[in-house]
Design an enzyme around this catalytic site. Sequence first.
Site, PDB file in Angstrom:
ATOM      1  CD  GLU A 185       9.361   2.451   1.420  1.00  0.00           C
ATOM      2  OE1 GLU A 185       9.798   2.266   0.275  1.00  0.00           O
ATOM      3  OE2 GLU A 185       9.170   1.524   2.214  1.00  0.00           O
ATOM      4  CG  ASN A 226       3.906   4.136   5.819  1.00  0.00           C
ATOM      5  OD1 ASN A 226       3.904   4.020   7.052  1.00  0.00           O
ATOM      6  ND2 ASN A 226       4.071   3.098   5.010  1.00  0.00           N
ATOM      7  CG  HIS A 262       9.777  -3.261   7.378  1.00  0.00           C
ATOM      8  ND1 HIS A 262       8.956  -4.366   7.320  1.00  0.00           N
ATOM      9  CD2 HIS A 262       9.160  -2.307   6.647  1.00  0.00           C
ATOM     10  CE1 HIS A 262       7.895  -4.098   6.574  1.00  0.00           C
ATOM     11  NE2 HIS A 262       7.994  -2.849   6.161  1.00  0.00           N
ATOM     12  CD  GLU A 292       5.004  -0.811   5.520  1.00  0.00           C
ATOM     13  OE1 GLU A 292       5.976  -1.490   5.144  1.00  0.00           O
ATOM     14  OE2 GLU A 292       4.475   0.075   4.813  1.00  0.00           O
ATOM     15  CG  ASP A 294       8.586  -7.330   8.942  1.00  0.00           C
ATOM     16  OD1 ASP A 294       9.427  -6.424   9.124  1.00  0.00           O
ATOM     17  OD2 ASP A 294       8.248  -7.705   7.810  1.00  0.00           O
TER      18      ASP A 294
HETATM   19  C1  XIL Z   1       6.349  -5.169  -0.009  1.00  0.00           C
HETATM   20  C2  XIL Z   1       5.454  -6.394  -0.097  1.00  0.00           C
HETATM   21  O1  XIL Z   1       5.421  -7.043   1.137  1.00  0.00           O
HETATM   22  C3  XIL Z   1       5.981  -7.313  -1.158  1.00  0.00           C
HETATM   23  O2  XIL Z   1       5.116  -8.416  -1.303  1.00  0.00           O
HETATM   24  C4  XIL Z   1       6.114  -6.535  -2.445  1.00  0.00           C
HETATM   25  O3  XIL Z   1       6.657  -7.348  -3.411  1.00  0.00           O
HETATM   26  C5  XIL Z   1       6.995  -5.341  -2.277  1.00  0.00           C
HETATM   27  O4  XIL Z   1       6.471  -4.539  -1.255  1.00  0.00           O
HETATM   28  N1  XIL Z   1       7.641  -1.035   2.668  1.00  0.00           N
HETATM   29  C6  XIL Z   1       6.356  -0.869   2.220  1.00  0.00           C
HETATM   30  C7  XIL Z   1       5.612  -2.034   1.698  1.00  0.00           C
HETATM   31  O5  XIL Z   1       5.793   0.216   2.349  1.00  0.00           O
HETATM   32  O6  XIL Z   1       4.702  -1.678   0.701  1.00  0.00           O
HETATM   33  C8  XIL Z   1       6.543  -3.120   1.213  1.00  0.00           C
HETATM   34  O7  XIL Z   1       5.763  -4.245   0.868  1.00  0.00           O
HETATM   35  C9  XIL Z   1       7.579  -3.439   2.253  1.00  0.00           C
HETATM   36  C10 XIL Z   1       8.404  -2.247   2.585  1.00  0.00           C
END
Ligand code: XIL
Length: 387
Positions: A185, A226, A262, A292, A294
């Site tokens: 990010e 990523n 996401h 990632e 969801d």
């Molecule tokens: C999130 C985790 O799921 C949480 O438990 C934590 O508190 C914060 O991070 N993008 C990412 C992940 O790359 O590392 C993040 O994970 C969600 C968004």
Amino acid sequence: MARVNHKLLQRFIKLLGVLVVCITAACSPASTQSQLIKPTRTATAQAMQSTPQLVAPTLRSLAQARHFYIGSTVDVKALGDEPVYSATLAREFNMVTPEVSMKFSETEPQRDVYTFAKADSIVAFAQAHQMQVRGHNLVWYTDLPAWLTNGNFTRDELIAILRDHIMTEVTRYKGQVNIWDVVNEAVGDDGNLRDSIWLRGIGPDYIDMAFQWAHEANPQARLFYNDYGGEGLGRKSDAIYALVKGMLARGVPLDGVGLQMHISLDSYPYPQDVLANMQRLTALGLEVQITEIDVKTQDDARPMQAKMTAEAQLYGEMLQTCLSVTRCTAFVMWGFTDAHTWIPAYTGHPDYPLIFDASYHPKPAYYSLMQVFNQLSTLRSKPGPSY
Ligand code: XIL
């Protein structure tokens, strides 16, 4: 009036249920992927030893047969506390990403004091079950320990801190973790590099440096950039594309781009845009992965059943998109059970974004992924890499 025979009716309904499951998953052409296994040595099993059991395919067996990685994050607490969590994880996935256990504040809570116990336990679990580990992540703008954010370090000090951190973590898992999200990010939603301690203290070079150090520590590792919000086409994905293209032109050891994905029922990229983005990234010689996924459901007003159907469709479409790109090598979910998802804590509202419900029963989204695998009856033309 004819009386209904309840027992008979119940049997009929049960049979119908089995048939439906069979049609949607196990009995399609890919059921050839079912494994014949020898029964275990229990009393009943001994009696059945001459007739090996046919085991229904899992997401893992379907993915593996197609040279593909299907993954989930690991919540290290649930892994230790709940046998059904670890059993489901090992049964359904061949790749895992530690959800927090490899992040900076978890692994170096004090300067030069490293704590790897939790990450070690995930790596040990993965090895015991022949799963790949996606290391996540080495450089991020957040989840940093207070000693670092409050330290007022000079540029040289920050370079030394980041170098030590990356070298120590990547070296520790060399041979066990051979794929890393090196930088996470780094691009803001406006397409500019995101403000962070690294950008402010070191300058934009921190990105190239991080990849060089990770490569130095483990030359075999596949190194990924990523990010979220750049999965389809648009300002942010153009900025990510420009960033990685520039890195390759400078000879930075970058192997792939992770598309976090996401998404939510009311906001997601068009699959054809995701396809176009994957195609332009892979045309640069890069690998891509969905890292990632969801699907947030809380902002949709429809009844639960309709939401779960829509969620299933989105999961299926995104997997389908990835599978249609040869160099899209993994589909990783940010968790697998609604019992353990980061979204409720993040948004303050309950949610149902994953493919198993909170009681570990497969949801429509699970069957949707199975169906997509089943429709792809042939092997992928090029086997995915082994990390
Ligand atoms: C999130 C985790 O799921 C949480 O438990 C934590 O508190 C914060 O991070 N993008 C990412 C992940 O790359 O590392 C993040 O994970 C969600 C968004």
